[in-house]
Write an enzyme that holds these catalytic residues in place. Sequence first.
Site, PDB file in Angstrom:
ATOM      1  N   SER A 167      -7.621  -2.820  -2.102  1.00  0.00           N
ATOM      2  CA  SER A 167      -8.332  -1.554  -1.902  1.00  0.00           C
ATOM      3  C   SER A 167      -9.498  -1.414  -2.873  1.00  0.00           C
ATOM      4  O   SER A 167     -10.576  -0.965  -2.489  1.00  0.00           O
ATOM      5  CB  SER A 167      -7.374  -0.362  -2.065  1.00  0.00           C
ATOM      6  N   ARG A 218       0.840  -1.204   0.000  1.00  0.00           N
ATOM      7  CA  ARG A 218       0.000   0.000   0.000  1.00  0.00           C
ATOM      8  C   ARG A 218       0.867   1.243   0.000  1.00  0.00           C
ATOM      9  O   ARG A 218       0.947   1.965   0.987  1.00  0.00           O
ATOM     10  CB  ARG A 218      -0.915  -0.008   1.220  1.00  0.00           C
ATOM     11  N   ASP A 254      -3.551  -1.845  -6.563  1.00  0.00           N
ATOM     12  CA  ASP A 254      -3.950  -2.314  -5.235  1.00  0.00           C
ATOM     13  C   ASP A 254      -5.368  -2.890  -5.278  1.00  0.00           C
ATOM     14  O   ASP A 254      -6.362  -2.199  -5.055  1.00  0.00           O
ATOM     15  CB  ASP A 254      -3.846  -1.136  -4.249  1.00  0.00           C
ATOM     16  N   GLN A 257      -0.753   2.224  -5.931  1.00  0.00           N
ATOM     17  CA  GLN A 257      -2.208   2.331  -5.711  1.00  0.00           C
ATOM     18  C   GLN A 257      -3.025   1.784  -6.873  1.00  0.00           C
ATOM     19  O   GLN A 257      -4.054   1.163  -6.699  1.00  0.00           O
ATOM     20  CB  GLN A 257      -2.589   3.785  -5.468  1.00  0.00           C
ATOM     21  N   TYR A 268      -1.676   0.398   7.731  1.00  0.00           N
ATOM     22  CA  TYR A 268      -2.496  -0.531   8.494  1.00  0.00           C
ATOM     23  C   TYR A 268      -2.364  -0.260   9.997  1.00  0.00           C
ATOM     24  O   TYR A 268      -1.371   0.289  10.457  1.00  0.00           O
ATOM     25  CB  TYR A 268      -2.071  -1.974   8.223  1.00  0.00           C
TER      26      TYR A 268
HETATM   27  P1  NAD Z   1      -8.112  -1.186   5.989  1.00  0.00           P
HETATM   28  O1  NAD Z   1      -6.873  -1.698   6.625  1.00  0.00           O
HETATM   29  O2  NAD Z   1      -8.037  -0.157   4.937  1.00  0.00           O
HETATM   30  O3  NAD Z   1      -9.099  -0.625   7.098  1.00  0.00           O
HETATM   31  C1  NAD Z   1      -9.286  -1.248   8.328  1.00  0.00           C
HETATM   32  C2  NAD Z   1      -9.439  -0.126   9.346  1.00  0.00           C
HETATM   33  O4  NAD Z   1      -9.766  -0.716  10.591  1.00  0.00           O
HETATM   34  C3  NAD Z   1      -8.161   0.692   9.529  1.00  0.00           C
HETATM   35  O5  NAD Z   1      -8.449   2.060   9.317  1.00  0.00           O
HETATM   36  C4  NAD Z   1      -7.789   0.416  10.974  1.00  0.00           C
HETATM   37  O6  NAD Z   1      -7.186   1.528  11.605  1.00  0.00           O
HETATM   38  C5  NAD Z   1      -9.138   0.087  11.581  1.00  0.00           C
HETATM   39  N1  NAD Z   1      -9.059  -0.647  12.832  1.00  0.00           N
HETATM   40  C6  NAD Z   1      -8.202  -1.630  13.186  1.00  0.00           C
HETATM   41  N2  NAD Z   1      -8.465  -2.034  14.451  1.00  0.00           N
HETATM   42  C7  NAD Z   1      -9.512  -1.282  14.875  1.00  0.00           C
HETATM   43  C8  NAD Z   1     -10.237  -1.226  16.092  1.00  0.00           C
HETATM   44  N3  NAD Z   1      -9.935  -2.007  17.130  1.00  0.00           N
HETATM   45  N4  NAD Z   1     -11.239  -0.336  16.169  1.00  0.00           N
HETATM   46  C9  NAD Z   1     -11.550   0.468  15.137  1.00  0.00           C
HETATM   47  N5  NAD Z   1     -10.896   0.472  13.977  1.00  0.00           N
HETATM   48  C10 NAD Z   1      -9.891  -0.404  13.852  1.00  0.00           C
HETATM   49  O7  NAD Z   1      -8.907  -2.468   5.473  1.00  0.00           O
HETATM   50  P2  NAD Z   1      -9.987  -2.497   4.312  1.00  0.00           P
HETATM   51  O8  NAD Z   1      -9.284  -2.762   3.047  1.00  0.00           O
HETATM   52  O9  NAD Z   1     -10.891  -1.326   4.446  1.00  0.00           O
HETATM   53  O10 NAD Z   1     -10.793  -3.822   4.683  1.00  0.00           O
HETATM   54  C11 NAD Z   1     -11.678  -3.820   5.793  1.00  0.00           C
HETATM   55  C12 NAD Z   1     -12.282  -5.199   6.023  1.00  0.00           C
HETATM   56  O11 NAD Z   1     -13.178  -5.519   4.969  1.00  0.00           O
HETATM   57  C13 NAD Z   1     -11.258  -6.335   6.058  1.00  0.00           C
HETATM   58  O12 NAD Z   1     -11.568  -7.203   7.136  1.00  0.00           O
HETATM   59  C14 NAD Z   1     -11.444  -7.021   4.741  1.00  0.00           C
HETATM   60  O13 NAD Z   1     -11.059  -8.378   4.783  1.00  0.00           O
HETATM   61  C15 NAD Z   1     -12.921  -6.845   4.579  1.00  0.00           C
HETATM   62  N6  NAD Z   1     -13.464  -7.071   3.232  1.00  0.00           N
HETATM   63  C16 NAD Z   1     -14.601  -7.806   3.190  1.00  0.00           C
HETATM   64  C17 NAD Z   1     -15.199  -8.075   1.987  1.00  0.00           C
HETATM   65  C18 NAD Z   1     -16.472  -8.871   1.984  1.00  0.00           C
HETATM   66  O14 NAD Z   1     -16.972  -9.205   0.916  1.00  0.00           O
HETATM   67  N7  NAD Z   1     -17.033  -9.175   3.123  1.00  0.00           N
HETATM   68  C19 NAD Z   1     -14.630  -7.595   0.808  1.00  0.00           C
HETATM   69  C20 NAD Z   1     -13.470  -6.812   0.865  1.00  0.00           C
HETATM   70  C21 NAD Z   1     -12.895  -6.550   2.113  1.00  0.00           C
END
Ligand code: NAD
Length: 381
Positions: free
Chosen positions: A133, A122, A130, A127, A231
């Site tokens: 993202s 990242r 990515d 980007q 992250y």
């Molecule tokens: P990201 O790393 O960009 O964002 C995650 C955020 O969570 C970060 O800003 C981080 O600071 C925050 N975070 C971490 N611990 C925390 C806590 N205790 N309290 C509050 N915030 C906290 O990740 P992303 O790319 O936005 O992905 C987010 C989630 O979505 C991941 O778990 C990913 O696997 C999931 N996802 C799911 C699907 C689906 O179809 N269900 C598809 C894509 C991504």
Amino acid sequence: MKIGTPKEVFEGEARVAMTPDSALQLQKLGHECLIESGAGTRAGFLDAAYEEAGVTVVADAGALYAQADVVAKVRQPSEEEVKLLREGQTLISFLNPGGNAELLEDIKAQGTTAIAMEMVPRISRAQKMDALSSMANIAGYRAVIEAGNNFGRFFTGQITAAGKVPPAKVLVIGAGVAGLAAIGTSTSLGAITYAFDVRPEVAEQVESMGAEFVYLDFEEEQQDGAATGGYASVSSPEFREAQLAKFREIAPDIDIVITTALIPNREAPKLWLEDMIKSMKPGSVIVDLAAEKGGNAEGTVADEKVVTDNGVTIIGYTDFPSRMATQSSSLYATNIRHLMTDLTPEKDGVINHDMEDDVIRSATVTHDHEITFPPPPLKVQ
Ligand code: NAD
């Protein structure tokens, strides 16, 4: 080189790694493009559209793997697909290399170079490649749409002849890529939107999107969690307690919770606990984007929708990008096309797999009969 995209074999997967548009761009790099017949159909891209874009449609996966120098796909290859890989071929796909030691061994044994899309770092330069993202952006949007579909009221407040309608209150936990997409979608639908993240630097972004950042009554700054590579790191126990106390306080007033909290290579932190769910109003909805990694909410079941005894719907679908396969395929195919641009610096159809290039090195997980995962730290952050 010949770049080929097979039909995805993972059950329910509707995305495709090459679109007619991306194929046109790949051909400008000097490559030939192949697609397995029907590979794009579920994403809305028919064989005829590929043919019109100069792509050769091949009858089956066997023929595709036999001809392609580069195989570009979405999901990690199945056992049968691994057997089709060849010496000197390059595979580009999501591979979950951290949890797939055996798969990496099998790919290495085939003599294939593998590029794992989730390992694209990242950093600004990368980007455009990515894919985590671009898929998270879609998941965040779709999470809100799915919540709306399961919520019995409007998002926006209204004053109508038939009565006054209060706006919905939405809380987004985790304001990373998926969270910011969810916030943007929720505010644009007119909901009062709150967002929380352990990284205080996102507060400004959250507020600029029309949402309210939830601050904690915590003496230290919101968290030291800026961590590496965009992250978060793990929270201290005191911080976590303060966070849970705040959530407990606001839970009865929140209609929709979208959880997206992620810490790389760990189980999802449990943040929305049973007592909070019990205190929510009937008809409230939780969409847990972290379902695949165990869920941020208690009671989430991966790939299912459950309704609690007090009438709260918890959605744990893990395939949101596939539910918007046309959009996801377009963005994913563009990510792959940009990667191919970096792999084809002379635009002459010849691949230069430069292991000195930070992005290519990080994403390459098998090469030259070696497993090259995990990669060394990035030279430039
Ligand atoms: P990201 O790393 O960009 O964002 C995650 C955020 O969570 C970060 O800003 C981080 O600071 C925050 N975070 C971490 N611990 C925390 C806590 N205790 N309290 C509050 N915030 C906290 O990740 P992303 O790319 O936005 O992905 C987010 C989630 O979505 C991941 O778990 C990913 O696997 C999931 N996802 C799911 C699907 C689906 O179809 N269900 C598809 C894509 C991504």
